[in-house]
Scaffold this motif. Sequence first.
Motif, PDB file in Angstrom:
ATOM      1  N   LEU A  34      -4.201  44.006 -28.352  1.00 11.28           N
ATOM      2  CA  LEU A  34      -3.096  43.523 -29.181  1.00 11.28           C
ATOM      3  C   LEU A  34      -2.183  44.716 -29.411  1.00 11.28           C
ATOM      4  CD1 LEU A  34      -5.089  41.430 -31.814  1.00 11.28           C
ATOM      5  CD2 LEU A  34      -3.869  40.601 -29.796  1.00 11.28           C
ATOM      6  N   VAL A  35      -0.954  44.614 -28.923  1.00 12.92           N
ATOM      7  CA  VAL A  35      -0.019  45.736 -29.035  1.00 12.92           C
ATOM      8  C   VAL A  35       1.303  45.245 -29.613  1.00 12.92           C
ATOM      9  CG1 VAL A  35      -1.060  47.046 -27.137  1.00 12.92           C
ATOM     10  CG2 VAL A  35       0.799  45.464 -26.656  1.00 12.92           C
ATOM     11  N   PRO A  36       2.026  46.127 -30.286  1.00 14.20           N
ATOM     12  CA  PRO A  36       3.348  45.739 -30.795  1.00 14.20           C
ATOM     13  C   PRO A  36       4.286  45.373 -29.646  1.00 14.20           C
ATOM     14  CG  PRO A  36       2.618  47.817 -31.773  1.00 14.20           C
ATOM     15  CD  PRO A  36       1.661  47.483 -30.668  1.00 14.20           C
ATOM     16  N   GLY A  37       5.198  44.444 -29.900  1.00 12.77           N
ATOM     17  CA  GLY A  37       6.136  44.006 -28.881  1.00 12.77           C
ATOM     18  C   GLY A  37       7.017  45.118 -28.348  1.00 12.77           C
ATOM     19  N   ALA A  38       7.238  46.158 -29.107  1.00  8.84           N
ATOM     20  CA  ALA A  38       8.101  47.262 -28.688  1.00  8.84           C
ATOM     21  C   ALA A  38       7.314  48.400 -28.038  1.00  8.84           C
ATOM     22  CB  ALA A  38       8.890  47.776 -29.881  1.00  8.84           C
ATOM     23  N   THR A  39       6.068  48.152 -27.633  1.00 10.59           N
ATOM     24  CA  THR A  39       5.249  49.186 -27.003  1.00 10.59           C
ATOM     25  C   THR A  39       5.840  49.568 -25.645  1.00 10.59           C
ATOM     26  OG1 THR A  39       3.243  48.392 -28.081  1.00 10.59           O
ATOM     27  CG2 THR A  39       2.939  49.696 -26.093  1.00 10.59           C
ATOM     28  N   THR A  40       5.985  50.857 -25.401  1.00  6.73           N
ATOM     29  CA  THR A  40       6.467  51.309 -24.093  1.00  6.73           C
ATOM     30  C   THR A  40       5.317  51.256 -23.087  1.00  6.73           C
ATOM     31  OG1 THR A  40       5.902  53.631 -24.442  1.00  6.73           O
ATOM     32  CG2 THR A  40       8.112  52.913 -25.159  1.00  6.73           C
ATOM     33  N   LEU A  41       5.659  51.291 -21.803  1.00  2.22           N
ATOM     34  CA  LEU A  41       4.608  51.322 -20.781  1.00  2.22           C
ATOM     35  C   LEU A  41       3.752  52.583 -20.923  1.00  2.22           C
ATOM     36  CD1 LEU A  41       6.514  50.010 -17.644  1.00  2.22           C
ATOM     37  CD2 LEU A  41       4.850  48.784 -19.050  1.00  2.22           C
ATOM     38  N   GLY A  42       4.358  53.690 -21.334  1.00  2.00           N
ATOM     39  CA  GLY A  42       3.591  54.913 -21.563  1.00  2.00           C
ATOM     40  C   GLY A  42       2.557  54.728 -22.656  1.00  2.00           C
ATOM     41  N   ASP A  43       2.963  54.079 -23.752  1.00  2.00           N
ATOM     42  CA  ASP A  43       2.019  53.807 -24.843  1.00  2.00           C
ATOM     43  C   ASP A  43       0.968  52.783 -24.409  1.00  2.00           C
ATOM     44  OD1 ASP A  43       3.261  55.595 -26.554  1.00  2.00           O
ATOM     45  OD2 ASP A  43       4.540  54.058 -27.469  1.00  2.00           O
ATOM     46  N   LEU A  44       1.373  51.817 -23.600  1.00  5.62           N
ATOM     47  CA  LEU A  44       0.410  50.840 -23.076  1.00  5.62           C
ATOM     48  C   LEU A  44      -0.631  51.538 -22.205  1.00  5.62           C
ATOM     49  CD1 LEU A  44      -0.617  47.974 -22.707  1.00  5.62           C
ATOM     50  CD2 LEU A  44       1.049  47.703 -20.849  1.00  5.62           C
ATOM     51  N   HIS A  45      -0.185  52.471 -21.392  1.00  4.78           N
ATOM     52  CA  HIS A  45      -1.121  53.248 -20.563  1.00  4.78           C
ATOM     53  C   HIS A  45      -2.163  53.937 -21.448  1.00  4.78           C
ATOM     54  CE1 HIS A  45      -2.769  56.174 -17.805  1.00  4.78           C
ATOM     55  NE2 HIS A  45      -2.350  57.133 -18.595  1.00  4.78           N
ATOM     56  N   ARG A  46      -1.717  54.574 -22.527  1.00  4.47           N
ATOM     57  CA  ARG A  46      -2.658  55.258 -23.428  1.00  4.47           C
ATOM     58  C   ARG A  46      -3.593  54.271 -24.114  1.00  4.47           C
ATOM     59  NH1 ARG A  46       1.720  58.401 -23.130  1.00  4.47           N
ATOM     60  NH2 ARG A  46       3.014  57.399 -24.694  1.00  4.47           N
ATOM     61  N   ALA A  47      -3.094  53.071 -24.464  1.00  2.11           N
ATOM     62  CA  ALA A  47      -3.942  52.054 -25.092  1.00  2.11           C
ATOM     63  C   ALA A  47      -5.016  51.564 -24.123  1.00  2.11           C
ATOM     64  CB  ALA A  47      -3.088  50.876 -25.576  1.00  2.11           C
ATOM     65  N   ILE A  48      -4.639  51.360 -22.859  1.00  2.00           N
ATOM     66  CA  ILE A  48      -5.624  50.935 -21.846  1.00  2.00           C
ATOM     67  C   ILE A  48      -6.676  52.016 -21.653  1.00  2.00           C
ATOM     68  CG2 ILE A  48      -5.944  50.421 -19.390  1.00  2.00           C
ATOM     69  CD1 ILE A  48      -3.128  49.073 -19.506  1.00  2.00           C
ATOM     70  N   GLN A  49      -6.255  53.272 -21.598  1.00  2.00           N
ATOM     71  CA  GLN A  49      -7.206  54.379 -21.446  1.00  2.00           C
ATOM     72  C   GLN A  49      -8.225  54.375 -22.582  1.00  2.00           C
ATOM     73  OE1 GLN A  49      -7.288  56.977 -18.907  1.00  2.00           O
ATOM     74  NE2 GLN A  49      -6.054  55.385 -17.966  1.00  2.00           N
ATOM     75  N   ALA A  50      -7.738  54.210 -23.808  1.00  2.00           N
ATOM     76  CA  ALA A  50      -8.631  54.210 -24.968  1.00  2.00           C
ATOM     77  C   ALA A  50      -9.558  53.000 -24.955  1.00  2.00           C
ATOM     78  CB  ALA A  50      -7.809  54.238 -26.260  1.00  2.00           C
ATOM     79  N   ALA A  51      -9.020  51.816 -24.644  1.00  2.00           N
ATOM     80  CA  ALA A  51      -9.824  50.589 -24.653  1.00  2.00           C
ATOM     81  C   ALA A  51     -10.933  50.624 -23.610  1.00  2.00           C
ATOM     82  CB  ALA A  51      -8.927  49.373 -24.416  1.00  2.00           C
ATOM     83  N   MET A  52     -10.661  51.235 -22.464  1.00  2.00           N
ATOM     84  CA  MET A  52     -11.646  51.297 -21.385  1.00  2.00           C
ATOM     85  C   MET A  52     -12.582  52.502 -21.512  1.00  2.00           C
ATOM     86  SD  MET A  52     -11.437  48.727 -19.441  1.00  2.00           S
ATOM     87  CE  MET A  52     -10.391  47.476 -18.754  1.00  2.00           C
ATOM     88  N   GLY A  53     -12.281  53.410 -22.436  1.00  2.00           N
ATOM     89  CA  GLY A  53     -13.110  54.601 -22.596  1.00  2.00           C
ATOM     90  C   GLY A  53     -12.850  55.630 -21.501  1.00  2.00           C
ATOM     91  N   TRP A  54     -11.661  55.583 -20.907  1.00  2.00           N
ATOM     92  CA  TRP A  54     -11.311  56.514 -19.837  1.00  2.00           C
ATOM     93  C   TRP A  54     -10.666  57.766 -20.403  1.00  2.00           C
ATOM     94  CZ3 TRP A  54      -8.561  52.130 -16.706  1.00  2.00           C
ATOM     95  CH2 TRP A  54      -9.527  51.300 -16.135  1.00  2.00           C
ATOM     96  N   GLU A  55     -10.579  58.806 -19.579  1.00  2.00           N
ATOM     97  CA  GLU A  55     -10.068  60.095 -20.035  1.00  2.00           C
ATOM     98  C   GLU A  55      -8.780  60.517 -19.345  1.00  2.00           C
ATOM     99  OE1 GLU A  55     -13.304  62.836 -19.787  1.00  2.00           O
ATOM    100  OE2 GLU A  55     -14.525  61.665 -21.166  1.00  2.00           O
TER     101      GLU A  55
END
Length: 85
Positions: A34-55
Amino acid sequence: MVKTAQSMSSVNRKVVSLKVTLRDTKPPVWRRLLVPGATTLGDLHRAIQAAMGWEDCHLHTFDIEGRQYGDRRTVDDVADESRVT
């Protein structure tokens, strides 16, 4: 009919639900974000990294309608992911 742009404050209040799925995995590996509608692709990338436990140790790009977006410091010939929501 006149089409008006939504104000930035109304976009910021929207929440987008995304299902991120890894291809070719058994059992399926996925996360609901669940991300804010104004999330940039860069911020989405960081959210995916955190959600998947990636580094964040591999290059990435987003492909949207045939155009590539990514981190211009690390990937050539991509549009800046920090400017697109």
